[in-house]
Design an enzyme around this catalytic site. Sequence first.
Site, PDB file in Angstrom:
ATOM      1  N   HIS A 208      18.581 -70.121 -36.263  1.00  0.00           N
ATOM      2  CA  HIS A 208      17.830 -68.958 -35.776  1.00  0.00           C
ATOM      3  C   HIS A 208      18.559 -68.265 -34.644  1.00  0.00           C
ATOM      4  CE1 HIS A 208      16.354 -70.322 -31.908  1.00  0.00           C
ATOM      5  NE2 HIS A 208      15.995 -69.067 -31.753  1.00  0.00           N
ATOM      6  N   ARG A 315      21.100 -66.693 -56.515  1.00  0.00           N
ATOM      7  CA  ARG A 315      21.019 -68.164 -56.569  1.00  0.00           C
ATOM      8  C   ARG A 315      19.542 -68.553 -56.608  1.00  0.00           C
ATOM      9  NH1 ARG A 315      25.916 -67.719 -52.973  1.00  0.00           N
ATOM     10  NH2 ARG A 315      27.483 -69.153 -53.778  1.00  0.00           N
ATOM     11  N   ARG A 351      21.003 -66.464 -61.825  1.00  0.00           N
ATOM     12  CA  ARG A 351      21.487 -67.770 -62.279  1.00  0.00           C
ATOM     13  C   ARG A 351      20.302 -68.726 -62.372  1.00  0.00           C
ATOM     14  NH1 ARG A 351      25.872 -70.652 -58.621  1.00  0.00           N
ATOM     15  NH2 ARG A 351      24.062 -71.040 -57.323  1.00  0.00           N
ATOM     16  N   GLU A 455      33.112 -72.875 -63.829  1.00  0.00           N
ATOM     17  CA  GLU A 455      33.318 -73.522 -62.532  1.00  0.00           C
ATOM     18  C   GLU A 455      33.716 -74.993 -62.659  1.00  0.00           C
ATOM     19  OE1 GLU A 455      29.768 -73.218 -60.131  1.00  0.00           O
ATOM     20  OE2 GLU A 455      28.428 -73.572 -61.801  1.00  0.00           O
ATOM     21  N   ASN A 478      33.992 -71.589 -55.898  1.00  0.00           N
ATOM     22  CA  ASN A 478      33.602 -72.608 -54.901  1.00  0.00           C
ATOM     23  C   ASN A 478      33.626 -73.991 -55.548  1.00  0.00           C
ATOM     24  OD1 ASN A 478      33.073 -70.363 -53.396  1.00  0.00           O
ATOM     25  ND2 ASN A 478      30.856 -70.511 -53.551  1.00  0.00           N
ATOM     26  N   ASP A 479      33.050 -74.076 -56.736  1.00  0.00           N
ATOM     27  CA  ASP A 479      33.045 -75.357 -57.439  1.00  0.00           C
ATOM     28  C   ASP A 479      34.344 -75.598 -58.200  1.00  0.00           C
ATOM     29  OD1 ASP A 479      30.714 -76.885 -56.927  1.00  0.00           O
ATOM     30  OD2 ASP A 479      29.556 -75.278 -57.853  1.00  0.00           O
ATOM     31  N   ARG A 489      33.677 -79.822 -51.467  1.00  0.00           N
ATOM     32  CA  ARG A 489      33.639 -78.542 -50.752  1.00  0.00           C
ATOM     33  C   ARG A 489      32.948 -78.618 -49.393  1.00  0.00           C
ATOM     34  NH1 ARG A 489      29.786 -74.986 -54.812  1.00  0.00           N
ATOM     35  NH2 ARG A 489      28.935 -73.931 -53.012  1.00  0.00           N
ATOM     36  N   CYS A 526      32.421 -64.895 -58.616  1.00  0.00           N
ATOM     37  CA  CYS A 526      31.370 -64.840 -57.589  1.00  0.00           C
ATOM     38  C   CYS A 526      31.510 -65.932 -56.533  1.00  0.00           C
ATOM     39  CB  CYS A 526      29.989 -64.885 -58.230  1.00  0.00           C
ATOM     40  SG  CYS A 526      29.681 -66.408 -59.140  1.00  0.00           S
TER      41      CYS A 526
END
Length: 604
Positions: A208, A315, A351, A455, A478-479, A489, A526
């Site tokens: 926050h 996502r 997704r 991926e 990323n994967d 990762r 992506c």
Amino acid sequence: MMAKEIQELQGDQSGDRDPETVYGISGSPGIVVGRVVVLRPRADDLVRYHLEKDVLEEEQKRFQQAVDQAEQELKDLRSKFDGDLSDTLTIIDSHIRMLRDPMIVGQTARLIEQQQINAEWALSRSLYLIKKKFDHIADEYIRDRFADVEYVTKLLWEQLSEHGQQFPTGFAEPVIVVSEDFTPADTVRMQSEKVLGFLTEKGGTTSHTAIVARSLGLPAVVGVENITQQCRTGDTIILDGYDGRVCLAPTIDQQHLYQEYDRQHQAFSKELHWYINLSSETLDGLQVRLSANIEIPKEIKQVTYYGADGIGLFRSEFGYFQQRHLPDEETLLGVYQDLVVALTPQPVTIRTLDAGGDKLASQLPGHRFKNLHERNPALGLRSIRLSLSEQPLFITQIRALLRASAFGKLRILLPLISILGELHQVQEIIGQVMLDLTNQGIPFDPAVEVGIMVEVPSAVVMADALAAEVDFFSIGTNDLIQYSLAIDRGNEYVAKMYDPLHPAILRMISQTVKAGHDQGIEVALCGEMAGDVFMAPVLLGLGLDELSMRPSAIPHVKRLLRHSTSRRLNGLAKEILKCSDGKETRALLEKYIAKNYGLQQLIK
Ligand code: PEP
Ligand code: MG
């Protein structure tokens, strides 16, 4: 040249570091040079005392009074805001809700009763017990929420005791405030005080403190280990909110350099704004869709603000986490339909549930999934595998997606497909759901596009076969990097080896693009690298049809795209595909960028 000069002055991030520079996480952009005021933690002299049974009722009353006062303080704070700071309001609201949640208040009241201890100590025991639960959560976003529990606890301590240190007021000169962390009340007070920026030990990009810093427009660096011990009130420091670093004893030269760096950054941000309404194309007319990755529907504002060409990745799993119950079909339909209607006629790629792995399935409401105690979750029952093993859950989502497809251009994206058989299973389910909807007279788009995330290395190798059966590919680097280079990762010990420019990764992207195009389907990317302006030229040169990234990166990448020609980009990609290690690719890219864009001063 500025970033380079700064790196030389204090050592490159990958080389020897200047001991006077400490690193944290960029909380909010901007650079400030100024004197420091260090606030010490509040409740470090907490006392414990045993209570006789006959005073317990009195103690409970005192605690309840503190809860009521804390709630009143948060409500007063809330009333001081206007609508512009909606993120801050959301945080204050969540803290008010937390005060009514049994997790903190109920548990503390119980401990006072059961252990016959004072409220302050019971509160600190509750905090410890809650922390133990949060420590087992792998999902970074959810783990960050523990900071909220701490804020609420501190607020209660303040009400209970005289020990709390209030945020000081009336600084004689503008200062950088340093603390272990801040409560929302502190950060709000910073608006009216002479505060240049702030620096905390705790927090991450989604904490926050960082969110409020961004909404107040104050530069901030968060998550700097031990910073309250490393500097003293009165020291002059440089706080670099762009790169998440702090120069503890800057020379005059460094101060001037950083100020110039900040000036350039601000001028560049203004220039970028200009690109928001321009089309995403190269100088010779090649169109590449620059779309947005988002996690929660609220981000739709950013998608339109930054001029995204649609949503390339929603996502959907974030709509399942932190809920009391699994969302039902109508709830999911409401979310998907709103997204599609808001962006029509642009595409919205949703997704299906990608839970498991680093996005712990234990965060799904109900906690009844088979994969709760996997030894190796990244290689376990995650993503599409979990959906296929929990078919009622999956069918609910597919029904909602298909129903939302009647309202605009919705695309369904399937995560972690590693074998053709999984795709066939999903196709069968989609076919059956379409049949059911038709029989029930419920509208949907029968031509809805279904694509897969590429991926996993096996999907790259089999891309030709997979391309023949889907409408589009979206490469999840990323994967893909994690699985191809065998680098977790989220593991800081091997983070340096996690290299998106590893030739193996670039060759796999190229191979996937070729396989897709041979079958006449579009190929998007992506992963995080899509929004990295340094990597964009090579991705564009590899022939991707769409890059999907965090919304704020879009104008940056668009600027680069509009200063490029497809011929030069393709030439670069051809050269880069001949490289045999990541260092070589990086050097080639640096040269290319310096020659073609002159942007190196903004590239880390
Ligand atoms: C990816 O793996 O590149 C991706 C975009 O998905 P996620 O980061 O959600 O796994
Ligand atoms: Mg992924």
